[in-house]
Design a protein around this motif. Structure first.
Motif, PDB file in Angstrom:
ATOM      1  N   ASN A  26       0.806  -1.216   0.000  1.00 27.00           N
ATOM      2  CA  ASN A  26       0.000   0.000   0.000  1.00 27.00           C
ATOM      3  C   ASN A  26       0.842   1.271   0.000  1.00 27.00           C
ATOM      4  N   PRO A  27       1.704   1.442  -0.986  1.00 18.16           N
ATOM      5  CA  PRO A  27       2.531   2.652  -1.028  1.00 18.16           C
ATOM      6  C   PRO A  27       1.678   3.863  -1.324  1.00 18.16           C
ATOM      7  N   GLY A  28       2.198   5.022  -0.976  1.00 16.27           N
ATOM      8  CA  GLY A  28       1.514   6.258  -1.315  1.00 16.27           C
ATOM      9  C   GLY A  28       1.749   6.597  -2.770  1.00 16.27           C
ATOM     10  N   PRO A  29       1.100   7.647  -3.232  1.00 20.01           N
ATOM     11  CA  PRO A  29       1.282   8.039  -4.634  1.00 20.01           C
ATOM     12  C   PRO A  29       2.726   8.432  -4.929  1.00 20.01           C
ATOM     13  N   THR A  30       3.145   8.150  -6.134  1.00 17.47           N
ATOM     14  CA  THR A  30       4.478   8.512  -6.606  1.00 17.47           C
ATOM     15  C   THR A  30       4.580  10.032  -6.688  1.00 17.47           C
ATOM     16  N   ASP A  31       5.745  10.563  -6.322  1.00 18.54           N
ATOM     17  CA  ASP A  31       5.920  12.015  -6.339  1.00 18.54           C
ATOM     18  C   ASP A  31       6.213  12.525  -7.751  1.00 18.54           C
ATOM     19  N   LEU A  32       6.141  13.840  -7.913  1.00 20.40           N
ATOM     20  CA  LEU A  32       6.338  14.481  -9.212  1.00 20.40           C
ATOM     21  C   LEU A  32       7.731  14.198  -9.765  1.00 20.40           C
ATOM     22  N   GLY A  33       8.755  14.241  -8.919  1.00 16.38           N
ATOM     23  CA  GLY A  33      10.118  13.987  -9.388  1.00 16.38           C
ATOM     24  C   GLY A  33      10.269  12.605 -10.003  1.00 16.38           C
ATOM     25  N   THR A  34       9.681  11.605  -9.370  1.00 19.78           N
ATOM     26  CA  THR A  34       9.748  10.245  -9.902  1.00 19.78           C
ATOM     27  C   THR A  34       8.954  10.141 -11.199  1.00 19.78           C
ATOM     28  N   ALA A  35       7.798  10.779 -11.233  1.00 20.63           N
ATOM     29  CA  ALA A  35       6.990  10.759 -12.456  1.00 20.63           C
ATOM     30  C   ALA A  35       7.758  11.391 -13.607  1.00 20.63           C
ATOM     31  N   LYS A  36       8.420  12.524 -13.350  1.00 18.85           N
ATOM     32  CA  LYS A  36       9.200  13.181 -14.403  1.00 18.85           C
ATOM     33  C   LYS A  36      10.399  12.322 -14.811  1.00 18.85           C
ATOM     34  N   ALA A  37      11.027  11.680 -13.836  1.00 20.81           N
ATOM     35  CA  ALA A  37      12.165  10.810 -14.153  1.00 20.81           C
ATOM     36  C   ALA A  37      11.724   9.669 -15.069  1.00 20.81           C
ATOM     37  N   LEU A  38      10.560   9.125 -14.806  1.00 18.01           N
ATOM     38  CA  LEU A  38      10.046   8.018 -15.614  1.00 18.01           C
ATOM     39  C   LEU A  38       9.556   8.478 -16.986  1.00 18.01           C
ATOM     40  N   ALA A  39       9.081   9.707 -17.080  1.00 18.08           N
ATOM     41  CA  ALA A  39       8.472  10.200 -18.322  1.00 18.08           C
ATOM     42  C   ALA A  39       9.511  10.685 -19.323  1.00 18.08           C
ATOM     43  N   ASN A  40      10.700  10.144 -19.259  1.00 18.67           N
ATOM     44  CA  ASN A  40      11.780  10.502 -20.161  1.00 18.67           C
ATOM     45  C   ASN A  40      12.047   9.308 -21.079  1.00 18.67           C
ATOM     46  N   PRO A  41      11.991   9.485 -22.388  1.00 20.38           N
ATOM     47  CA  PRO A  41      12.152   8.345 -23.305  1.00 20.38           C
ATOM     48  C   PRO A  41      13.481   7.601 -23.151  1.00 20.38           C
TER      49      PRO A  41
END
Length: 191
Positions: A5-20
């Motif tokens: 039950n982790p909390g929502p992913t933070d913006l930094g992680t989302a941006k890190a992942l959203a890089n091709p």
């Protein structure tokens, strides 16, 4: 896949992942298991500086980790880290988070479609694995809370079959699993 039950992913992680490039690195690491920035650079056709930088960004967000037992001098080995990545509900996301998750979703769906097309085009050479496409299209009527429980049950099933590399049978292959469930947009809903 990670903590329960982790909390929502933070913006930094989302941006890190959203890089091709980072998505390509993660994909290669899933295929290779462990790799150096040099071997990744060769496979991806980019500079070792580019792979090193992006590996460090991914590591900052717990998405990859070093393999210290394989390090030799300045050579660093990397592998994917087990991390449960979840995002807040769409209506709970600010515009910057929504933009990052939209881009990430676009990248993931494009990768999934490309990978499935590649499988389909080359499946004849896979022997008995050519038939390894469990497929189901179903429909269930659920309340929002039930859909959440349904998804958690799916993740529990997936996690039941994940195991450390040393416990994987020698005849095993990597099997890509995807889950998608969405409300039928043709059905009228009262808000």
């Amino acid at each position: 896949m990670g903590e329960e039950n982790p909390g929502p992913t933070d913006l930094g992680t989302a941006k890190a992942l959203a890089n091709p490039v980072r998505q390509r690195i993660l994909c290669e690491l899933r295929v290779m298991g462990e790799a150096t920035s040099t071997s990744l650079a060769k496979r991806l056709g980019i500079t070792t500086g580019g792979t090193s930088y992006n590996l460090r960004v991914l590591a900052e967000h717990g998405l990859v980790e070093e393999v210290p037992e394989r390090a030799r001098g300045r050579e660093r080995w990397w592998r994917t880290a087990r991390k449960d990545v979840r995002f807040a509900r769409l209506r709970e996301q600010d515009p910057e988070m929504r933009a990052a998750t939209d881009e990430l979703t676009r990248l993931w769906v494009a990768e999934d479609l490309e990978t499935f097309a590649e499988f389909w085009a080359h499946r004849e050479r896979l022997g008995e694995w050519a038939d390894a496409v469990p497929f189901s299209r179903g429909t269930v009527r659920l309340a929002m809370e039930e859909l959440g429980a349904f998804f958690e049950d799916y993740l529990a099933l997936l996690n039941r079959y994940q195991r450390p590399d040393e416990d994987v049978p020698s005849d095993a292959r990597t099997v890509l699993t995807r889950f998608i469930a969405f409300p039928d947009p043709r059905e009228e809903v009262e808000d």
